[in-house]
Each structure stands twice: as structure tokens, then as C-alpha cells.
Scaffold this active site. Structure first.
Site, PDB file in Angstrom:
ATOM      1  N   GLU A 128       0.781  -1.228   0.000  1.00  0.00           N
ATOM      2  CA  GLU A 128       0.000   0.000   0.000  1.00  0.00           C
ATOM      3  C   GLU A 128       0.818   1.286   0.000  1.00  0.00           C
ATOM      4  O   GLU A 128       0.359   2.309  -0.494  1.00  0.00           O
ATOM      5  CB  GLU A 128      -0.933   0.002   1.219  1.00  0.00           C
ATOM      6  CG  GLU A 128      -1.993  -1.090   1.217  1.00  0.00           C
ATOM      7  CD  GLU A 128      -3.012  -0.900   0.105  1.00  0.00           C
ATOM      8  OE1 GLU A 128      -3.548   0.217  -0.043  1.00  0.00           O
ATOM      9  OE2 GLU A 128      -3.270  -1.869  -0.625  1.00  0.00           O
ATOM     10  N   SER A 167     -49.292 -23.541  41.612  1.00  0.00           N
ATOM     11  CA  SER A 167     -49.012 -23.940  42.994  1.00  0.00           C
ATOM     12  C   SER A 167     -47.549 -23.795  43.384  1.00  0.00           C
ATOM     13  O   SER A 167     -47.230 -23.875  44.571  1.00  0.00           O
ATOM     14  CB  SER A 167     -49.453 -25.387  43.214  1.00  0.00           C
ATOM     15  OG  SER A 167     -50.855 -25.503  43.074  1.00  0.00           O
TER      16      SER A 167
END
Length: 830
Positions: free
Chosen positions: A91, A473
Site C-alpha cells: 500500500e 401452585s
């Protein structure tokens, strides 16, 4: 003549000087004009790139990760020079010498653009310019953006050094496959760390920034290899590798995970499940979704991976059993077009794209398959990840109503697993009924396992934490806890008789699940047999605001409605909250904060959250005896009296030993718990615990409807608890429940509540724990009075102790203490 020549060249020089000055002035003006109001580059010095948040198990295994951009931040000093050199060669080979921009490169790019009449425009951007473009500017190719890019790049070079700029670049850059930064890309393409990369692999990565989609390792393999070889040549010419290395590396084939040359790192990750997704949900609420997905958190989960597998297996087994018991085949609802079935490659591609569950392992892994032929005695299927075709025998669908032709057509997508015997396959389907399961440590609240449904890939809705359902319950222990703290004991007698309650909706006549009434009954039996009418009478006597206060104190509800029906669990809550509340029964009444996370560290390794805030006094001491444990100091809130917690635990142990869970729960260590079944059995529950682990199960349809005749918490959820806890006890053990100081045991007749001699024994004998100094009075508690005597009086007549009353047998007696009650006919009570 000489004067003319001098005059001529002087004029030329003046014009050139003026031209240069004008050009410089123009360039300076352009840069001044575009240099105003630019974004601040100085903020990059404090820039924190979005980074993956990763979740680890207690054993340190990576179990999930979350990110919008898959990035693993790596400081510059930890990036190998080889990787840096590859990107610099590809690059910006003058990176270490320029001042942020490369004049020669810009000039060359400009010449090429003019020569090609704009057909070939290349960026000529330095790494510094690319940093500015990625962070602060748009990605277009206008001259205006390029000028701004150069200005900012020059400024950045004055603010950060080269290594800092390179760090920003190599962590931010997009390299395809949703990988941002070199570390994530190395894992994505090679399943390697940066330190493990060879030169040709570093060059591979450095080839990608230009255009990742144009250099795909499979679709554009030849183009990528040419680019990789170019980068290797640049590395050699720049002196980063020698000729021998270059020749060896350039000869290497182009290999990648995508091309099947390496195992993907993702295969090491288990499929995403309810546990890690719940962590995501909770931490997104705590820290914000953006911060969680970009903050780079390292999360240490409380999960026990072995127990998580057992939890999924236990719940799935119960759901599948119920589903098969109904005998209805629903399948996946997906088909493959007929035109694709004649070409194996075509139907296999369609099968790969089918959105069906692939995360189920129950008696073997489940695979998607397509029906290729339907016959009377066999079904021919093509199975994903298996060559050729397979068959399903007729014997495999005995549980199913109808035959093969009734239920299947060619092209149906189904789920199969290997048959237990032979080479055939067995049909499977995701049940319509759903459920949840949670297990946690009773002392710390650490969630060890969580399963929020049958299959996360089928439904991400977590029934353990998100489903608001009636606990039925299983809520009753909170009513009994309020009663025990109000002066009742496990031996107190409560009348199990009809009751009528006026409500805004009309007269409410609750009943027991058996539709029977049992007369005077000790509290213990009321919870063991889950008597509704006794619970309602208790709630009336204690008052519903007090019961609601207990439920809120334990975290079952934030604000519970003080309605009598809620004493039977008619107000909705979550399994997660119920299990956490039961943990407080098990640990002696101490506050427990449930958690799926032990610790969170930020991207820098600093601990920002730790669940266990207790103080270990001598953990670092070398003087601890070999068999002694360090001293842990806790200042946790006592939400329930320790004696009350033990009494309640003892009563719920009776639920398992001889009550509603006795047929399905039988562990080798003391176990307590409570079943729950709502009206019409729309929801069934069981929450239970040993001395160190509490676990709970819920089963029901997402759109509530009756589960059918015979469905109950003990029958359906009890086996889930049993299956899981059998393995948990092997790993974690268990022992007697701790008896708190300040009380003593008295033997009681569990059928009548009467006191027995200390040497009494038999099935009817139970040792109840009473507070010191609070010698129990044995008698009958009911609406408006309390009765004692050799024969129970008609309860309507009793007002106070010492009163002369007529008993149900017609005798006159004084209401007073009595060791035992005789058998009382229901006719004398109603």
C-alpha cells in the site's frame, strides 16, 4: 544584442517566477480554503475502534462473540513486523519516510488519469491518507476529498508517530468476510494468530484492502494469487524478505478457510444458544447495545458447559415425549421445488439454504433432509452432510397417526437423526409445546445452565427469562412462608373445607385439584399435597398484602396485586425469578442476586464488573490448613428468618419424599421442591433444590392452552429436574440442609398435627423444627377461631381457648391443649 538576450531571458525568468508564484498562491489558496472547518484529527489519538465482545465459559473456552464489525483490536507493538511489512509493501512503500502524502505517487496517478482520459483513476493514497479517509472523510474520488485528505494526513503526521498511525490503519481496515483489522482477518481466512502467519499468508491479507470483493479467495482465486505474488515481490525488493524466502513463498498454493484448506474458527464455537443470547440481552440493557457490540468486552460467563448440555437434553426429552404422545406430524413446513429434485446438486443446495433447526442433539445430531420417495414401508430421504440417500422404516412412525402417504409428500424438508439400530434414519420434529429450564448455585446466584426452549435456531424467544406465565401452585411456598413468620408452625391445623369469596367478578368457589375436601389438616400436608383451600385460608388469615410483600421481597414480582386468587399463583412471573427466589429458601434466607456473568473486562483488561463482591479474608494466606477453606465474609441481606427458611425447606422436602413430586423426583441427596399446575393445566412447573443447587422447569404452549388430561408439574417437569439433577449431583454433590441455631425438634403426627413421644417412629412420624421458647400449641386454625380438644368441635362454635363447646360427636368439652386429634368425619365439619 547581449542586452536584448539578457532582457529576453529576464522577461522569461520573471514570467516563470510570476507563474510559479501564482501557482503556489493558487495551491495555497485552495489548501487554505479546503483546510477550513475540517474534522479534528486530534481525536484519533484517543480513538477506540469498534471491537468484538467475546464470551468465555468458566473454563476459559470461547463460547460466543458479538460484533457489528468483526474486529479484534491489537496494539501496534503486538503486530509482527512481517505483517506490517506486507501491508507497507502493498500500500505505501515510502510510509516511514513521507510526511503523510507522496508527491511522486500523486503525480503518477494524475499522469495516468490524463493519459487514459479518466478511464484509469487510481488513488495513490498513502496509509496516512487512507486512515483519514476511513475515519474522517467520505470514500468518494472527488478532487475536493483528495485535497482534504492530504491536508489532514499532513496534520496527523505532526500529531501521531508512524507506529500509532499504522496501528489505527491495521485495526480499522476492512478485509472482507465481515473482518475488520488484520487480527480478525487472520482468524477468518486461516484460523491463525498474527504470529502464526507465514510471509505468503501475510501477503494474502495485504492484497485485500484494494478491493476485498474483487479478490475473493474462491470466486477470484487466480486474481488474488496474482496480487499476493506481486506483494511478495514488493516485500523482496524492499528488503523485507530475502530471495530464498521469496522463491519458497511465491511457490506456495493459495490456501484459505473459504477454500476448505483450514478448519474455520467458527466450528470451534458452539451454536449460539439461549444462555449467551440472554447475556447479550442483559448487557445491552446495562451498557447500551452500541457499547456492547463495539466495546471489546471480555465476559466470563457463569455457565457450566457440561450442565448446559444436560439441561438442554433434559428439557428436550420431555418436550419431545409429550409431542410424540399426541401423535401428530407437523414437519418443518418447508418444501423443495420438484424441478430441483431430479438433480442431486440442486436439491442439496436447496437443502443447505433451508431455514430449519440444526442445533439439536438428542439421541444424536438432527440433520435436515428432503423426502425423495414415499412408499408403503419406507421413506427415502437425502440427508444434509451425508452422501447418497437413506431410508426411514415404517416401524419408526408407530407413534404417528396415519402412514407415510398420509403425512409425507416428495419434496418435504424434514429433520432426521441416525436410527439407534441399523443404518436407517429416524424422523424428528421440533415440538409445538415449549418450555424453559434454569439451574443456579443457591449461595451465589450463578446460573449454571439455562435452556429457553427446544431449539434456539427454531425460536430465539427465551421462555426461562422472557415468558410471563402463571406459576400456579409453585407460588404457594411464599404464602406458607408468610404464615410461618406470622406464628404458624408446620404442625398447625388448617381446615380443608369449602370456601366462598366475593369478588368483583362474582362469587368465587375455589376447589382442590382432586375436587375433594379433607377436613382439618396440618400445614405440612397442605403443601405436600398442594391443597388449594388450605392455602386460601392461610392467605386470608395472614392477609394478602403481607403475602404480596413476601413475593416482592423475594423478587418474584415487582408489584403484586393483593388479590386472593394470586395466593394460588394466578399472577404471571418468569421461571428465572422463581428459581432465584427458591435459592433463598435453600440458603437459609439470604438475598441472592441471580447472574449469568461472573466478570466483565474492558478492551484494556480492566475489570469493570464482578458479581461476587464478598470479601475473602485469608485467601492469600499461606497459613490455611490443608483441609480448611478460606474465610468468606458476606454482608448480604437476610430476607427471611433462617428458622422459617428451614421449616419451609423441610416441608418442601416432604413434597419430594411423599407429596406431589414423589413419583418422579428421587435423588440420592436430600431434595426439596414444589410442583405447580395452573387451571386446565395450561402451565406446569417444578422448582426444586438440594443443599447447593436450585433448578426449575416450566412447560406450556407459547399461546396458552390446555396440555391435556393428566398433565401436571410433577408428571412433566419432575422428570426434567430429575434427569438434570442426577448429573449435577454427581458433579457437585449435596448433603443435609443446614439446621439453623435457635430451635429444637419435636416429633409430630403428620396426619393430625399432634405431638408424639420422642421415641415414636413410623411413616406417620415427622420431626418438626420449632423455635426455642415458642412451645407450639396444637390445635385447629380456621376462619374466626382456633380449636383444641379430644374431639374436634364444630368450628362455627369455637371463639376462644377455654370455651365449653359441643364436639362433632355430641360430647361437651373444653377447648384446650391436646397432644393428638382423633379421626374426624367431614360431616362434623361442614
Amino acid at each position: 544584442m547581449i542586452r536584448f538576450i539578457l532582457s529576453f531571458f529576464g522577461a522569461i525568468f520573471s514570467l516563470v517566477t510570476l507563474g510559479v508564484f501564482m501557482v503556489a498562491l493558487t495551491i495555497g489558496g485552495v489548501f487554505w480554503m479546503y483546510g477550513r472547518d475540517l474534522p479534528s484529527h486530534e481525536s484519533l489519538a484517543q480513538y477506540k475502534p469498534p471491537t468484538i465482545s467475546r464470551i468465555y465459559s468458566g473454563e476459559g473456552h470461547l463460547i460466543d462473540e458479538f460484533a457489528k464489525e468483526r474486529r479484534l483490536f491489537t496494539p501496534s507493538e503486538e503486530i509482527p513486523d512481517l505483517v506490517k511489512q506486507a501491508f507497507i509493501s502493498a500500500e505505501d512503500k515510502n510510509f516511514y519516510t513521507h510526511q503523510g502524502y507522496d508527491i511522486r505517487g500523486i503525480a503518477a496517478a494524475g499522469f495516468e488519469a490524463v493519459r487514459s482520459r479518466g478511464q484509469n483513476v487510481r488513488g495513490a493514497s498513502t496509509i496516512t491518507q487512507q486512515v483519514m479517509k476511513n475515519f474522517l472523510l467520505s470514500g468518494d474520488r472527488k478532487a475536493e476529498r483528495k485535497i482534504k485528505e492530504i491536508i489532514l494526513a499532513a496534520r496527523l503526521e505532526d500529531t501521531l508517530d508512524k507506529e500509532q498511525i499504522l496501528e489505527l490503519y491495521m485495526n480499522e481496515i476492512f478485509l472482507g468476510q465481515n473482518s475488520y483489522g488484520v487480527t480478525a482477518a487472520a482468524q477468518t481466512y486461516f484460523n491463525k494468530t498474527l504470529q502464526e502467519l507465514a510471509p505468503h499468508e501475510a501477503a494474502f491479507l495485504a492484497s485485500l484492502p484494494k478491493a476485498p470483493s474483487d479478490y475473493h479467495p474462491v470466486r477470484r482465486k487466480d486474481r488474488l494469487q496474482a496480487r499476493r505474488d506481486f506483494v511478495l515481490k514488493e516485500m523482496y525488493e524492499n528488503g523485507y524478505i530475502d530471495q530464498a524466502t521469496y522463491e519458497v513463498e511465491v511457490a506456495q498454493p493459495l490456501r484459505s478457510v473459504q477454500n476448505g484448506d483450514f478448519e474455520s474458527f467458527r466450528t470451534a464455537l458452539p451454536p449460539r444458544d439461549y444462555f449467551t443470547d440472554e447475556i447479550r440481552r442483559q448487557l445491552s440493557e446495562d451498557f447500551g447495545e452500541g457499547e456492547f457490540f463495539t466495546g471489546g468486552f471480555t465476559v466470563r460467563a457463569s455457565i457450566d458447559e457440561e450442565m448446559q448440555v444436560e439441561a438442554a437434553k433434559a428439557l428436550r426429552t420431555a418436550l419431545q415425549k409429550y409431542d410424540r404422545g399426541r401423535g401428530i406430524w407437523r414437519g418443518t413446513g418447508q418444501t423443495i421445488p420438484a424441478e430441483a429434485l431430479g438433480d442431486e446438486a440442486a436439491w442439496r443446495e436447496a437443502l443447505r439454504n433451508a431455514e430449519v433447526s440444526r442445533d439439536v442433539d438428542l439421541g444424536g445430531r438432527w440433520y435436515p433432509a428432503v423426502v425423495l420417495d414415499v412408499a408403503d414401508q419406507t421413506l427415502t430421504v437425502g440427508v444434509e452432510k451425508h452422501d447418497g440417500t437413506g431410508t426411514v422404516p415404517r416401524s419408526d412412525i408407530k407413534w404417528m397417526k396415519g402412514n407415510f402417504r398420509d403425512n409425507f409428500t416428495v419434496g418435504d424438508v424434514v429433520l432426521v437423526r441416525k436410527a439407534e439400530e441399523g443404518d436407517g434414519w429416524s424422523l424428528r420434529q421440533v415440538p409445538e409445546v415449549q418450555g424453559g429450564f434454569v439451574a443456579m448455585d443457591v449461595n451465589s446466584g450463578r446460573v449454571l445452565a439455562m435452556q429457553g426452549g427446544f431449539s434456539y435456531q427454531d425460536s430465539v424467544f427465551n421462555r426461562a427469562t422472557q415468558a410471563q406465565r402463571q406459576p400456579g401452585s409453585s407460588f404457594k411456598p411464599f404464602v406458607y412462608a408468610a404464615a410461618l413468620d406470622s406464628g404458624y408452625s408446620p404442625a398447625t391445623i388448617v381446615v380443608d373445607a369449602p370456601i366462598e369469596v366475593n369478588t368483583p367478578q362474582g362469587l368465587w368457589r375455589p376447589k382442590n385439584s382432586s375436587n375433594k375436601f379433607y377436613g382439618p389438616t396440618p400445614l405440612r400436608t397442605g403443601i405436600e399435597r398442594s391443597r388449594n383451600l388450605m392455602t386460601i385460608r392461610l392467605a386470608q388469615e395472614v392477609s394478602m398484602p403481607v403475602v404480596a410483600g413476601y413475593a416482592e421481597r423475594f423478587g418474584v414480582y415487582d408489584h403484586m396485586g393483593p388479590f386472593l386468587a394470586n395466593s394460588l399463583g394466578s399472577e404471571e412471573t418468569t421461571l428465572y425469578k422463581m428459581v432465584a427466589a427458591y435459592a433463598m429458601f435453600a440458603n437459609g434466607g439470604e438475598r441472592v442476586e441471580p447472574t449469568l456473568v461472573d466478570r466483565i473486562q474492558d478492551r484494556y483488561g480492566e475489570t469493570i464488573y464482578r458479581h461476587d463482591d464478598r470479601d475473602c479474608v485469608n485467601c492469600n494466606s499461606a497459613n490455611i490448613a490443608p483441609n480448611a477453606a478460606p474465610t468468606i465474609v458476606t454482608n448480604r441481606e437476610q430476607v427471611m428468618d433462617a428458622i422459617t427458611a428451614y421449616q419451609l425447606t423441610s416441608m418442601m422436602k416432604g413434597v419430594v419424599d411423599r407429596g406431589t413430586a414423589s413419583r418422579t423426583v428421587n435423588l440420592p441427596v436430600p431434595t426439596a421442591g414444589k410442583t405447580g399446575t395452573t387451571n386446565d393445566a395450561k402451565d406446569v412447573w417444578f422448582v426444586g433444590f438440594t443443599s447447593n443447587i436450585v433448578a426449575g422447569c416450566y412447560i406450556g404452549y407459547d399461546r396458552p392452552r390446555a396440555l391435556g388430561r393428566g398433565a401436571s408439574g410433577g408428571g412433566m417437569c419432575g422428570p426434567v429436574f430429575q434427569s438434570f439433577m442426577e448429573e449435577a449431583v454427581k458433579k457437585y454433590g449435596g448433603g443435609p440442609f443446614d439446621v439453623p441455631p435457635g430451635g429444637h425438634f419435636i416429633k409430630i403426627d403428620r396426619f393430625t398435627g399432634g405431638r408424639l413421644p420422642d421415641n415414636a417412629s413410623g411413616e406417620y412420624v415427622v420431626a418438626e423444627y420449632f423455635r426455642d421458647g415458642a412451645e407450639p400449641i396444637f390445635g385447629l386454625a380456621y376462619d374466626g377461631g382456633f380449636a383444641m380438644g379430644s374431639d374436634l368441635p364444630l368450628f362455627e362454635e369455637v371463639q376462644q381457648s377455654g370455651q365449653q363447646v359441643t364436639t362433632s360427636t355430641g360430647q361437651t368439652t373444653t377447648v384446650g391443649p391436646k397432644a393428638n386429634f382423633g379421626t374426624v368425619s367431614s360431616g362434623g365439619l361442614y
